[in-house]
Design a protein around this motif. Structure first.
Motif, PDB file in Angstrom:
ATOM      1  N   GLN A   1       0.853  -1.185   0.000  1.00  0.00           N
ATOM      2  CA  GLN A   1       0.000   0.000   0.000  1.00  0.00           C
ATOM      3  C   GLN A   1       0.887   1.233   0.000  1.00  0.00           C
ATOM      4  OE1 GLN A   1      -2.404  -0.281   3.494  1.00  0.00           O
ATOM      5  NE2 GLN A   1      -3.660  -1.971   2.726  1.00  0.00           N
ATOM      6  N   PRO A   2       0.423   2.307  -0.622  1.00  0.00           N
ATOM      7  CA  PRO A   2       1.219   3.539  -0.569  1.00  0.00           C
ATOM      8  C   PRO A   2       1.243   4.095   0.856  1.00  0.00           C
ATOM      9  CG  PRO A   2      -0.907   3.952  -1.603  1.00  0.00           C
ATOM     10  CD  PRO A   2      -0.806   2.471  -1.416  1.00  0.00           C
ATOM     11  N   CYS A   3       2.339   4.724   1.207  1.00  0.00           N
ATOM     12  CA  CYS A   3       2.473   5.301   2.544  1.00  0.00           C
ATOM     13  C   CYS A   3       3.331   6.548   2.440  1.00  0.00           C
ATOM     14  CB  CYS A   3       3.088   4.283   3.513  1.00  0.00           C
ATOM     15  SG  CYS A   3       4.792   3.832   3.104  1.00  0.00           S
ATOM     16  N   GLY A   4       3.598   7.173   3.571  1.00  0.00           N
ATOM     17  CA  GLY A   4       4.454   8.351   3.596  1.00  0.00           C
ATOM     18  C   GLY A   4       3.891   9.462   2.741  1.00  0.00           C
ATOM     19  N   ALA A   5       4.742  10.051   1.905  1.00  0.00           N
ATOM     20  CA  ALA A   5       4.314  11.161   1.065  1.00  0.00           C
ATOM     21  C   ALA A   5       3.283  10.762   0.035  1.00  0.00           C
ATOM     22  CB  ALA A   5       5.542  11.765   0.354  1.00  0.00           C
ATOM     23  N   ASP A   6       3.196   9.472  -0.265  1.00  0.00           N
ATOM     24  CA  ASP A   6       2.250   8.998  -1.280  1.00  0.00           C
ATOM     25  C   ASP A   6       1.007   8.373  -0.671  1.00  0.00           C
ATOM     26  OD1 ASP A   6       3.962   9.670  -3.480  1.00  0.00           O
ATOM     27  OD2 ASP A   6       5.181   7.916  -2.988  1.00  0.00           O
ATOM     28  N   ALA A   7       0.843   8.493   0.650  1.00  0.00           N
ATOM     29  CA  ALA A   7      -0.317   7.864   1.293  1.00  0.00           C
ATOM     30  C   ALA A   7      -1.624   8.477   0.815  1.00  0.00           C
ATOM     31  CB  ALA A   7      -0.204   7.990   2.813  1.00  0.00           C
TER      32      ALA A   7
END
Length: 336
Positions: free
Chosen positions: A29-35
């Motif tokens: 799953q996307p996380c961080g800046a791309d969450a």
């Protein structure tokens, strides 16, 4: 693990260690800046994954989704369940009627809705198909990162049974080239085997001033070399020819053929034509070998020449013997 247009995407990998060590499926799953989602414009974008042998993770399936209106779809939380996609309907059945390297005949049954026909050869615009005798326009579509795919609609044919032919069309030009090559060899053989005396008489008749010279040449006696001299010359010519052949076995064979043919041609005047017959024989053998191999295996254009290494060896033998014939002629001129 993942990048879009050369920029890395922040991902979170979830799953148990036991599953990972067993090679089981993990989720990303996307996380961080791309969450909050990844914004993509209307232009073409390149999505790339890292080779699993380097990163330790293989991304086998990637789904890009968006909400209504084009905004980011809400990412599922740890307690949310993701519903499995609906199972597809029964796929049409494909039967291989006949199979060759450049031509496949297929029979598709049970096709009631549009479907993708996937041909598991490397993508190439040279592949074309016909369905029930009609050519499907356009080039194949890239499928699974390497294969050829065509979207077929059985409603356009009015039948759920499709007769499909997959052909590699550039092979036709190669077949014509083979026929032209064979014709060229036949022409060369005709020129070589055409009675030489008849050509010489016609030539001297047109040029009377040279007739006396030709008569002198025809009556010149052959002066044989001493056996040890002939063997030395034949050995030198044979060694020079052997250096052009790859591998010890082929080099030894080339030396033996050249040595014996040159030796006999130097000792016996009438045997010089043996070298020329060998030249024609090896060249013809290369052509026959190529035609038979192509007819039996129907090699496609990808790496086509790599399938005929033996023909290459035969042609080199013809070239070496041709040079040996020239050497015999030079030696005779020096001693006569």
């Amino acid at each position: 693990l993942l990048e879009i247009d050369g920029k890395p995407v922040s991902l979170r990998v979830t799953g148990t260690t036991k599953t990972a060590l067993a090679g089981g499926a993990l989720s990303i799953q996307p996380c961080g800046a791309d969450a909050g989602g990844i914004t993509l414009g209307s232009d073409t974008h390149v999505v790339g994954a890292t080779y699993g042998g380097l990163s330790g993770f293989d991304i086998d399936q990637l789904v890009l989704d968006s909400a209504a209106g084009g905004g980011p779809a809400p990412a599922p939380g740890p307690d949310d369940t993701v519903s499995a996609p609906a199972a597809p309907g029964p796929a049409p059945q494909v039967q291989v009627v006949s199979e060759q390297n450049t031509d496949w005949k297929l029979k598709v049954t049970g096709a009631t809705h549009p479907f993708w026909l996937v041909f598991g050869e490397s993508i190439n615009d040279g592949w074309h198909i016909t369905v029930n005798g009609k050519t499907v326009a356009g080039h194949p579509t890239l499928v699974d990162g390497y294969a050829n795919g065509w979207l077929l609609d059985p409603s356009e044919t009015g039948s759920s049974t499709l007769e499909v032919t997959v052909s590699f069309t550039p092979q036709s030009a190669e077949n014509l080239s083979l026929v032209a090559s064979a014709g060229g060899v036949v022409l060369c053989l005709g020129l070589i085997l055409w009675p030489r005396r008849r050509r010489r008489l016609a030539w001297t008749a047109e040029q009377p001033s040279l007739a006396a010279t030709e008569a002198q040449r025809s009556t010149r006696r052959h002066v044989p070399l001493a056996p040890h001299e002939a063997m030395a010359i034949a050995a030198v010519v044979g060694l020079l020819g052997a250096t052009l052949m790859p591998g010890l076995a082929l080099a030894a064979g080339a030396f033996l053929v050249v040595f014996l043919s040159v030796l006999f041609a130097l000792l016996l005047a009438g045997l010089r034509r043996l070298i020329r017959l060998l030249v024609v024989g090896f060249a013809s053998a290369a052509v026959v070998y190529t035609l038979i191999e192509q007819a039996m295996n129907r090699f496609s254009s990808a790496g086509w020449l790599m399938h005929f290494e033996r023909a290459d060896d035969l042609v080199w033998m013809a070239v070496i013997l041709l040079a040996a014939d020239v050497a015999v002629g030079l030696v005779r001129r020096l001693v006569e």
